[in-house]
Design a protein around this motif. Structure first.
Motif, PDB file in Angstrom:
ATOM      1  N   UNK A  14     -15.543  -2.735 -13.058  1.00 45.83           N
ATOM      2  CA  UNK A  14     -14.271  -3.449 -12.959  1.00 45.83           C
ATOM      3  C   UNK A  14     -13.124  -2.573 -13.472  1.00 45.83           C
ATOM      4  N   UNK A  15     -13.332  -1.887 -14.585  1.00 47.91           N
ATOM      5  CA  UNK A  15     -12.295  -0.998 -15.121  1.00 47.91           C
ATOM      6  C   UNK A  15     -11.974   0.106 -14.103  1.00 47.91           C
ATOM      7  N   UNK A  16     -13.001   0.627 -13.439  1.00 48.61           N
ATOM      8  CA  UNK A  16     -12.805   1.651 -12.410  1.00 48.61           C
ATOM      9  C   UNK A  16     -11.952   1.100 -11.264  1.00 48.61           C
ATOM     10  N   UNK A  17     -12.281  -0.099 -10.800  1.00 50.16           N
ATOM     11  CA  UNK A  17     -11.533  -0.722  -9.707  1.00 50.16           C
ATOM     12  C   UNK A  17     -10.076  -0.918 -10.092  1.00 50.16           C
ATOM     13  N   UNK A  22      -4.352   0.366  -9.727  1.00 52.76           N
ATOM     14  CA  UNK A  22      -3.097   0.411 -10.480  1.00 52.76           C
ATOM     15  C   UNK A  22      -1.969   1.106  -9.745  1.00 52.76           C
ATOM     16  N   UNK A  23      -2.201   2.299  -9.203  1.00 49.22           N
ATOM     17  CA  UNK A  23      -1.129   2.992  -8.491  1.00 49.22           C
ATOM     18  C   UNK A  23      -0.734   2.342  -7.161  1.00 49.22           C
ATOM     19  N   UNK A  24      -1.543   1.407  -6.679  1.00 51.60           N
ATOM     20  CA  UNK A  24      -1.276   0.775  -5.387  1.00 51.60           C
ATOM     21  C   UNK A  24      -0.386  -0.466  -5.531  1.00 51.60           C
ATOM     22  N   UNK A  25      -0.357  -1.076  -6.717  1.00 52.11           N
ATOM     23  CA  UNK A  25       0.508  -2.250  -6.906  1.00 52.11           C
ATOM     24  C   UNK A  25       1.960  -1.776  -6.973  1.00 52.11           C
ATOM     25  N   UNK A  26       2.905  -2.641  -6.621  1.00 49.03           N
ATOM     26  CA  UNK A  26       4.316  -2.251  -6.722  1.00 49.03           C
ATOM     27  C   UNK A  26       4.665  -1.768  -8.135  1.00 49.03           C
ATOM     28  N   UNK A  27       5.667  -0.930  -8.213  1.00 49.86           N
ATOM     29  CA  UNK A  27       6.033  -0.233  -9.443  1.00 49.86           C
ATOM     30  C   UNK A  27       6.252  -1.144 -10.651  1.00 49.86           C
ATOM     31  N   UNK A  28       6.780  -2.337 -10.457  1.00 51.97           N
ATOM     32  CA  UNK A  28       7.072  -3.225 -11.587  1.00 51.97           C
ATOM     33  C   UNK A  28       5.850  -4.010 -12.072  1.00 51.97           C
ATOM     34  N   UNK A  29       4.693  -3.819 -11.407  1.00 50.12           N
ATOM     35  CA  UNK A  29       3.481  -4.536 -11.797  1.00 50.12           C
ATOM     36  C   UNK A  29       2.463  -3.591 -12.413  1.00 50.12           C
ATOM     37  N   UNK A  30       1.579  -4.153 -13.224  1.00 51.77           N
ATOM     38  CA  UNK A  30       0.492  -3.379 -13.823  1.00 51.77           C
ATOM     39  C   UNK A  30      -0.765  -4.231 -13.864  1.00 51.77           C
ATOM     40  N   UNK A  31      -1.901  -3.596 -13.628  1.00 49.62           N
ATOM     41  CA  UNK A  31      -3.203  -4.241 -13.732  1.00 49.62           C
ATOM     42  C   UNK A  31      -3.936  -3.679 -14.936  1.00 49.62           C
ATOM     43  N   UNK A  32      -4.620  -4.556 -15.666  1.00 48.67           N
ATOM     44  CA  UNK A  32      -5.415  -4.154 -16.821  1.00 48.67           C
ATOM     45  C   UNK A  32      -6.734  -4.907 -16.766  1.00 48.67           C
ATOM     46  N   UNK A  89      -1.512  -7.916   0.285  1.00 47.64           N
ATOM     47  CA  UNK A  89      -1.687  -6.720  -0.551  1.00 47.64           C
ATOM     48  C   UNK A  89      -3.162  -6.423  -0.686  1.00 47.64           C
ATOM     49  N   UNK A  90      -3.603  -5.186  -0.735  1.00 43.35           N
ATOM     50  CA  UNK A  90      -2.815  -4.020  -0.332  1.00 43.35           C
ATOM     51  C   UNK A  90      -2.741  -3.937   1.179  1.00 43.35           C
ATOM     52  N   UNK A  91      -1.726  -3.276   1.662  1.00 35.78           N
ATOM     53  CA  UNK A  91      -1.603  -3.034   3.094  1.00 35.78           C
ATOM     54  C   UNK A  91      -1.767  -1.535   3.329  1.00 35.78           C
ATOM     55  N   UNK A  92      -2.107  -1.200   4.553  1.00 34.38           N
ATOM     56  CA  UNK A  92      -2.303   0.211   4.895  1.00 34.38           C
ATOM     57  C   UNK A  92      -0.956   0.909   5.008  1.00 34.38           C
ATOM     58  N   UNK A  93      -1.004   2.204   5.190  1.00 30.51           N
ATOM     59  CA  UNK A  93       0.221   2.982   5.379  1.00 30.51           C
ATOM     60  C   UNK A  93       1.014   2.536   6.586  1.00 30.51           C
ATOM     61  N   UNK A  94       0.342   1.897   7.545  1.00 30.07           N
ATOM     62  CA  UNK A  94       1.030   1.376   8.729  1.00 30.07           C
ATOM     63  C   UNK A  94       1.410  -0.097   8.553  1.00 30.07           C
ATOM     64  N   UNK A  95       1.192  -0.648   7.339  1.00 29.09           N
ATOM     65  CA  UNK A  95       1.591  -2.015   7.045  1.00 29.09           C
ATOM     66  C   UNK A  95       0.620  -3.089   7.484  1.00 29.09           C
ATOM     67  N   UNK A  96      -0.607  -2.703   7.833  1.00 30.92           N
ATOM     68  CA  UNK A  96      -1.578  -3.690   8.297  1.00 30.92           C
ATOM     69  C   UNK A  96      -2.298  -4.351   7.125  1.00 30.92           C
ATOM     70  N   UNK A  97      -2.648  -5.619   7.294  1.00 30.11           N
ATOM     71  CA  UNK A  97      -3.356  -6.414   6.294  1.00 30.11           C
ATOM     72  C   UNK A  97      -4.797  -5.905   6.180  1.00 30.11           C
ATOM     73  N   UNK A  98      -5.340  -5.934   4.965  1.00 29.95           N
ATOM     74  CA  UNK A  98      -6.680  -5.412   4.717  1.00 29.95           C
ATOM     75  C   UNK A  98      -7.604  -6.454   4.103  1.00 29.95           C
ATOM     76  N   UNK A  99      -8.888  -6.137   4.117  1.00 25.76           N
ATOM     77  CA  UNK A  99      -9.904  -6.931   3.429  1.00 25.76           C
ATOM     78  C   UNK A  99     -10.804  -5.961   2.662  1.00 25.76           C
ATOM     79  N   UNK A 100     -11.430  -6.431   1.565  1.00 25.42           N
ATOM     80  CA  UNK A 100     -12.225  -5.535   0.729  1.00 25.42           C
ATOM     81  C   UNK A 100     -13.613  -5.247   1.315  1.00 25.42           C
ATOM     82  N   UNK A 101     -14.053  -4.001   1.110  1.00 23.19           N
ATOM     83  CA  UNK A 101     -15.381  -3.569   1.536  1.00 23.19           C
ATOM     84  C   UNK A 101     -15.947  -2.669   0.440  1.00 23.19           C
ATOM     85  N   UNK A 102     -17.208  -2.878   0.103  1.00 25.02           N
ATOM     86  CA  UNK A 102     -17.913  -1.980  -0.818  1.00 25.02           C
ATOM     87  C   UNK A 102     -19.300  -1.738  -0.247  1.00 25.02           C
ATOM     88  N   UNK A 103     -19.723  -0.486  -0.284  1.00 25.61           N
ATOM     89  CA  UNK A 103     -21.031  -0.115   0.255  1.00 25.61           C
ATOM     90  C   UNK A 103     -21.692   0.881  -0.692  1.00 25.61           C
TER      91      UNK A 103
END
Length: 142
Positions: A14-17, A22-32, A89-103
């Motif tokens: 979870x800490x890794x995630x 963290x760098x993907x959230x807008x500048x005024x937000x922070x995740x901990x 959130x998060x959206x891709x560089x082209x602004x497309x909506x995403x869903x989470x995947x882990x493998x």
């Protein structure tokens, strides 16, 4: 008593995630991350916590199940951020909506947010999380 359990890696996962997102959230937000809890805070106007989520961490999980748990963690963090932004959130560089995947791929847990077509150009990729072949040894007293 010594035992090996994959549940022991979940707080670190979870800490890794959170560290990767963290760098993907807008500048005024922070995740901990703190244990099984994720905190979303803002520095807009003044620093304050805007949302928290205690993630459901299973008491036991096998190696193959780590990908399922990671997908749920990614989704939970996404669900924490989206209501505050009132936007996908998060959206891709082209602004497309995403869903989470882990493998689980060999000795790595590969995680990303991808579009439904999962085009390699339309992903928000996280650095892979290393997963050893055997669970960590945990020593418990008693």
């Amino acid at each position: 008593m010594r035992s090996g359990s994959w549940a022991a890696v979940l707080p670190d996962l979870l800490a890794h995630i959170v560290d990767q997102l963290g760098p993907v959230v807008p500048e005024h937000l922070a995740l901990t991350a703190a244990g099984p809890q994720v905190v979303l805070s803002t520095s807009q106007d003044r620093h304050r916590v805007v949302a928290t989520e205690t993630l459901g961490v299973p008491p036991d999980v096998d190696r193959a199940g780590l990908a399922v748990v990671a997908t749920h963690m990614l989704a939970d963090v996404q669900d924490l951020v989206v209501p505050h932004l009132r936007a996908p959130w998060p959206v891709t560089g082209t602004g497309r909506v995403t869903h989470p995947i882990a493998e689980l791929v060999g000795t790595s847990l590969e995680m990303r947010f991808a579009t439904r077509g999962d085009s390699p150009d339309d992903v928000v990729a996280l650095r892979a999380y290393p997963v050893p072949e055997n669970p960590p040894r945990v020593v418990t007293a008693g």
